[in-house]
Design a protein around this motif. Structure first.
Motif, PDB file in Angstrom:
ATOM      1  N   GLN A  42       0.958  -1.116  -0.382  1.00  0.00           N
ATOM      2  CA  GLN A  42      -0.361  -0.428   0.473  1.00  0.00           C
ATOM      3  C   GLN A  42       0.857   1.425  -0.307  1.00  0.00           C
ATOM      4  N   ARG A  43       0.232   2.671  -1.234  1.00  0.00           N
ATOM      5  CA  ARG A  43       1.277   3.060  -0.862  1.00  0.00           C
ATOM      6  C   ARG A  43       0.748   4.067   0.049  1.00  0.00           C
ATOM      7  N   PRO A  44      -0.492   5.189   0.159  1.00  0.00           N
ATOM      8  CA  PRO A  44      -1.098   5.727   1.453  1.00  0.00           C
ATOM      9  C   PRO A  44      -0.084   5.671   2.344  1.00  0.00           C
ATOM     10  N   SER A  47       3.117   8.824   3.336  1.00  0.00           N
ATOM     11  CA  SER A  47       3.490   9.653   3.561  1.00  0.00           C
ATOM     12  C   SER A  47       2.705  10.391   4.778  1.00  0.00           C
ATOM     13  N   LYS A  48       2.002   9.417   5.501  1.00  0.00           N
ATOM     14  CA  LYS A  48       1.734   9.023   6.648  1.00  0.00           C
ATOM     15  C   LYS A  48       2.051   8.177   8.188  1.00  0.00           C
ATOM     16  N   ASP A  49       1.386   7.501   7.915  1.00  0.00           N
ATOM     17  CA  ASP A  49       2.063   6.772   9.088  1.00  0.00           C
ATOM     18  C   ASP A  49       3.612   6.346   8.977  1.00  0.00           C
ATOM     19  N   ARG A  79      11.592  -4.518 -15.582  1.00  0.00           N
ATOM     20  CA  ARG A  79      10.756  -3.327 -16.485  1.00  0.00           C
ATOM     21  C   ARG A  79      10.466  -4.046 -17.303  1.00  0.00           C
ATOM     22  N   VAL A  80       9.756  -3.459 -17.660  1.00  0.00           N
ATOM     23  CA  VAL A  80       9.247  -4.105 -19.401  1.00  0.00           C
ATOM     24  C   VAL A  80       9.789  -2.679 -20.128  1.00  0.00           C
ATOM     25  N   ASN A  81      10.124  -3.364 -21.055  1.00  0.00           N
ATOM     26  CA  ASN A  81      11.427  -2.046 -21.779  1.00  0.00           C
ATOM     27  C   ASN A  81      10.482  -1.892 -23.328  1.00  0.00           C
ATOM     28  N   LEU A 125       8.622  11.068  -3.632  1.00  0.00           N
ATOM     29  CA  LEU A 125       8.202   9.526  -2.604  1.00  0.00           C
ATOM     30  C   LEU A 125       7.283   9.228  -3.575  1.00  0.00           C
ATOM     31  N   ARG A 126       7.021   7.631  -4.250  1.00  0.00           N
ATOM     32  CA  ARG A 126       6.488   6.760  -4.982  1.00  0.00           C
ATOM     33  C   ARG A 126       6.364   5.524  -4.013  1.00  0.00           C
ATOM     34  N   SER A 127       6.966   5.566  -4.629  1.00  0.00           N
ATOM     35  CA  SER A 127       7.887   4.167  -3.520  1.00  0.00           C
ATOM     36  C   SER A 127       8.719   3.208  -2.107  1.00  0.00           C
ATOM     37  N   GLY A 270      -6.520   2.387 -13.670  1.00  0.00           N
ATOM     38  CA  GLY A 270      -5.066   3.338 -13.235  1.00  0.00           C
ATOM     39  C   GLY A 270      -4.496   4.569 -12.877  1.00  0.00           C
ATOM     40  N   ASP A 271      -3.604   5.011 -12.267  1.00  0.00           N
ATOM     41  CA  ASP A 271      -2.570   6.009 -12.975  1.00  0.00           C
ATOM     42  C   ASP A 271      -2.239   6.785 -14.197  1.00  0.00           C
ATOM     43  N   VAL A 272      -2.158   5.441 -14.705  1.00  0.00           N
ATOM     44  CA  VAL A 272      -1.426   5.706 -16.493  1.00  0.00           C
ATOM     45  C   VAL A 272      -2.330   5.769 -17.409  1.00  0.00           C
ATOM     46  N   HIS A 288      -6.170   8.487  -7.673  1.00  0.00           N
ATOM     47  CA  HIS A 288      -6.040   8.077  -6.733  1.00  0.00           C
ATOM     48  C   HIS A 288      -6.235   6.551  -6.248  1.00  0.00           C
ATOM     49  N   TRP A 289      -6.117   6.226  -5.286  1.00  0.00           N
ATOM     50  CA  TRP A 289      -6.003   4.598  -4.557  1.00  0.00           C
ATOM     51  C   TRP A 289      -6.880   3.533  -4.561  1.00  0.00           C
ATOM     52  N   GLY A 290      -8.202   3.719  -4.547  1.00  0.00           N
ATOM     53  CA  GLY A 290      -9.565   3.593  -4.774  1.00  0.00           C
ATOM     54  C   GLY A 290      -9.677   3.004  -5.677  1.00  0.00           C
TER      55      GLY A 290
HETATM   56  C1  LIG Z   1       2.755   8.826  -0.515  1.00  0.00           C
HETATM   57  C2  LIG Z   1       1.481   8.298  -1.681  1.00  0.00           C
HETATM   58  C3  LIG Z   1       0.373   8.601  -0.438  1.00  0.00           C
HETATM   59  C4  LIG Z   1      -0.708   8.448  -1.270  1.00  0.00           C
HETATM   60  N1  LIG Z   1      -1.864   9.028  -0.601  1.00  0.00           N
HETATM   61  C5  LIG Z   1      -2.940   8.078  -1.261  1.00  0.00           C
HETATM   62  C6  LIG Z   1      -4.436   8.749  -0.759  1.00  0.00           C
HETATM   63  O1  LIG Z   1      -4.507   8.962   0.172  1.00  0.00           O
HETATM   64  N2  LIG Z   1      -4.967   8.805  -0.823  1.00  0.00           N
HETATM   65  C7  LIG Z   1      -5.139   7.929  -2.626  1.00  0.00           C
HETATM   66  O2  LIG Z   1      -6.312   8.148  -2.528  1.00  0.00           O
HETATM   67  N3  LIG Z   1      -5.256   7.437  -3.508  1.00  0.00           N
HETATM   68  C8  LIG Z   1      -2.901   8.418  -2.601  1.00  0.00           C
HETATM   69  N4  LIG Z   1      -1.915   8.314  -3.076  1.00  0.00           N
HETATM   70  C9  LIG Z   1      -2.364   7.657  -4.773  1.00  0.00           C
HETATM   71  C10 LIG Z   1      -1.982   6.786  -4.904  1.00  0.00           C
HETATM   72  O3  LIG Z   1      -0.789   5.385  -4.407  1.00  0.00           O
HETATM   73  C11 LIG Z   1      -2.136   6.251  -6.510  1.00  0.00           C
HETATM   74  O4  LIG Z   1      -3.461   6.388  -6.866  1.00  0.00           O
HETATM   75  C12 LIG Z   1      -2.009   4.552  -6.793  1.00  0.00           C
HETATM   76  O5  LIG Z   1      -1.019   4.388  -6.557  1.00  0.00           O
HETATM   77  C13 LIG Z   1      -1.929   3.864  -8.683  1.00  0.00           C
HETATM   78  O6  LIG Z   1      -2.286   2.900  -8.301  1.00  0.00           O
HETATM   79  P1  LIG Z   1      -1.699   2.106 -10.023  1.00  0.00           P
HETATM   80  O7  LIG Z   1      -1.410   1.085  -9.938  1.00  0.00           O
HETATM   81  O8  LIG Z   1      -2.293   2.703 -11.355  1.00  0.00           O
HETATM   82  O9  LIG Z   1      -0.042   2.772 -10.061  1.00  0.00           O
HETATM   83  P2  LIG Z   1       0.999   2.342  -9.021  1.00  0.00           P
HETATM   84  O10 LIG Z   1       0.517   2.575  -7.508  1.00  0.00           O
HETATM   85  O11 LIG Z   1       2.427   3.911  -9.152  1.00  0.00           O
HETATM   86  O12 LIG Z   1       1.587   1.210  -9.804  1.00  0.00           O
HETATM   87  C14 LIG Z   1       2.708   1.420 -10.475  1.00  0.00           C
HETATM   88  C15 LIG Z   1       3.340  -0.342 -11.005  1.00  0.00           C
HETATM   89  O13 LIG Z   1       3.834  -0.033 -11.774  1.00  0.00           O
HETATM   90  C16 LIG Z   1       5.277  -0.843 -11.846  1.00  0.00           C
HETATM   91  N5  LIG Z   1       5.914  -0.257 -13.073  1.00  0.00           N
HETATM   92  C17 LIG Z   1       5.908   0.999 -14.079  1.00  0.00           C
HETATM   93  N6  LIG Z   1       6.641   1.414 -14.498  1.00  0.00           N
HETATM   94  C18 LIG Z   1       7.103   0.281 -15.485  1.00  0.00           C
HETATM   95  C19 LIG Z   1       7.276  -0.655 -16.306  1.00  0.00           C
HETATM   96  N7  LIG Z   1       7.480  -0.549 -17.101  1.00  0.00           N
HETATM   97  N8  LIG Z   1       7.631  -2.263 -16.484  1.00  0.00           N
HETATM   98  C20 LIG Z   1       6.993  -3.148 -14.937  1.00  0.00           C
HETATM   99  N9  LIG Z   1       6.735  -2.363 -14.217  1.00  0.00           N
HETATM  100  C21 LIG Z   1       6.105  -1.101 -14.040  1.00  0.00           C
HETATM  101  C22 LIG Z   1       5.964   0.619 -11.010  1.00  0.00           C
HETATM  102  O14 LIG Z   1       7.095  -0.275 -10.334  1.00  0.00           O
HETATM  103  C23 LIG Z   1       4.419  -0.229  -9.804  1.00  0.00           C
HETATM  104  O15 LIG Z   1       4.341  -1.168  -9.604  1.00  0.00           O
HETATM  105  C24 LIG Z   1      -0.584   8.478  -3.134  1.00  0.00           C
HETATM  106  C25 LIG Z   1       0.051   8.091  -3.826  1.00  0.00           C
HETATM  107  C26 LIG Z   1       1.343   7.816  -3.091  1.00  0.00           C
HETATM  108  C27 LIG Z   1       2.829   8.298  -3.726  1.00  0.00           C
END
Ligand SMILES: Cc1cc2nc3c(=O)[nH]c(=O)nc-3n(C[C@H](O)[C@H](O)[C@H](O)COP(=O)(O)OP(=O)(O)OC[C@H]3O[C@@H](n4cnc5c(N)ncnc54)[C@H](O)[C@@H]3O)c2cc1C
Length: 384
Positions: A42-44, A47-49, A79-81, A125-127, A270-272, A288-290
């Motif tokens: 979990q990423r959230p 930046s908190k706990d 990593r996917v190239n 701060l991401r990972s 997701g975010d992408v 957003h996470w959810g």
């Molecule tokens: C510190 C922090 C706190 C947050 N707090 C909140 C919160 O309280 N509430 C909320 O709603 N959102 C929060 N977010 C945002 C939330 O974490 C993201 O919206 C969410 O993680 C997006 O999920 P995702 O699966 O789309 O992408 P990600 O979680 O970014 O996961 C992407 C994955 O892809 C992998 N990856 C990337 N490129 C490649 C590649 N070429 N080949 C292989 N793997 C690859 C990465 O290593 C990672 O594992 C927070 C984010 C951060 C960083």
């Protein structure tokens, strides 16, 4: 063995896609390829706990998913190239991995500070690995500069302050998130930062960071803190998609409401993504996470043969110290704001052309529950 599902990324979108595909009985093996060095987490809390020092920087499993139990293979540090959609092959770590269905869930990468010298000591701060380095630096820091007043910046600043660190937030905004959330919500954030002893420099640009941590501001002042964190937002991770013919918009993968990309056999979540939301009737970009979890589930089930549409109103919670803000909105703008104050809390309603498009609540859970429905229905702002 028949080819199955390959997922790029082990964030919430990727893990929930893999789990949903597996739960739906999708054919063939399920493999997650991830650049991350840690098992899905979990990423959230980072930046908190975790940054407050209340939780160790270790992987906390993603709710509702147990890749190991579901027989899902997670390949870390992979990593996917490149992908070749014609041959249905993913190129990663010098190997060619075939797929029948592919889900892109590679999320986003934090934007580095463009004006920092290459060897300046500026944290991002991401990972979890980023959080490990940040917590280590925080453990012997007395002062910190956080650049950026988005939610990550505000959360991190307060978490660092709670460790007893003297924190300054520097932001180009006139007030934290004033354009995104309006005056009242921005004032709330400003007050909370002040209550936590965080100094705020608004309308200020960091013109350079000289190694190791000499921060120069546009007002001519300089700070030399023990720790610098840049929280400037993120950019989608899509470098591996060049030449695939997969449509993107401003770098994000374009998907329809079934979360299908423009290429057969490839979904994204997701975010992408820039994803069409069927209830909104327009494409949205959500970080957003959810929502990443929800979109991943839909993409995974659709890759297994279902035909589900993304309709949810996006939402997130942000924890600033021990105060929780809840936000539910289409997130692509508003032209009217109505504030409802209550003792110890408030609701900010957002409308566009007289129609409710979102709400931000603090200690007003009844409004938060109502808001999702009002936004979905496109209710009149007068109904709030
Ligand atoms: C510190 C922090 C706190 C947050 N707090 C909140 C919160 O309280 N509430 C909320 O709603 N959102 C929060 N977010 C945002 C939330 O974490 C993201 O919206 C969410 O993680 C997006 O999920 P995702 O699966 O789309 O992408 P990600 O979680 O970014 O996961 C992407 C994955 O892809 C992998 N990856 C990337 N490129 C490649 C590649 N070429 N080949 C292989 N793997 C690859 C990465 O290593 C990672 O594992 C927070 C984010 C951060 C960083």
């Amino acid at each position: 063995m028949s080819h199955g599902l390959v997922v790029v990324g082990s964030g919430p979108a990727g893990v929930s896609a893999a789990q949903a595909y597996s739960d739906a009985g999708g054919p063939g093996p399920v493999t997650i390829l991830t650049a991350d060095e840690h098992p899905p987490y979990q990423r959230p809390p980072l930046s908190k706990d975790v940054l407050r020092g209340e939780l160790a920087p270790e992987p906390v499993a993603i709710d509702g998913a147990d890749p190991e139990l579901a027989g899902i293979t997670v390949e870390l540090r992979t990593r996917v190239n490149r992908i070749d959609p014609d041959a249905r092959v993913v190129h990663a770590g010098g190997r060619e991995i075939p797929y029948a269905a592919l889900v892109l869930a590679s999320g986003a990468t934090p934007t580095p500070l463009p004006t920092a010298e290459p060897d300046a000591d500026v944290h991002l701060l991401r990972s979890l690995a980023d959080a490990e380095r940040l917590v280590e630096a925080a453990s012997h820091a007395h002062s910190a500069v956080v650049i950026g007043s988005g939610f990550i910046g505000c959360e991190a600043a307060v978490s660092l302050a709670r460790r007893g660190i003297d924190v300054t937030v520097v932001t180009t905004e006139q007030a934290p998130q004033v354009a995104r959330l309006g005056d009242r919500a921005s004032q709330l954030l400003t007050d909370w930062l002040a209550e936590e002893g965080v100094a705020l420099v608004t309308g200020g640009e960091v013109t350079s960071v000289r190694a190791p941590r000499e921060v120069h501001l546009s007002d001519g002042t300089t700070r030399s803190p023990d720790l610098v964190l840049a929280a400037l937002g993120v950019a989608p991770s899509t470098d591996y998609l060049a030449g695939t013919g997969i449509s993107t918009h401003e770098g994000r993968v374009v998907v329809d409401d079934r979360l299908r990309t423009s290429v057969d056999g490839v979904w994204a979540a997701g975010d992408v993504t820039r994803a069409h939301n069927a209830a909104a009737g327009r494409p949205l970009h959500v970080e957003h996470w959810g929502d990443a979890l929800t979109m991943g589930e839909i993409a995974g089930r659709n890759a297994a043969g279902a035909d589900e549409s993304w309709t949810a109103v996006p939402g997130f919670w942000s924890e600033i110290g021990d105060r929780t803000l809840k936000h539910v909105a289409w997130g692509d703008g508003f032209d009217e704001v109505r504030v409802v104050e209550r003792p110890g809390g408030l609701t900010v309603w957002y409308a566009q052309d007289g129609v409710v498009v979102g709400a931000l609540t603090y200690e007003a859970d009844d409004d938060y529950k109502r808001a999702e429905q009002l936004v979905t229905e496109g209710a009149s702002i007068d109904e709030v």
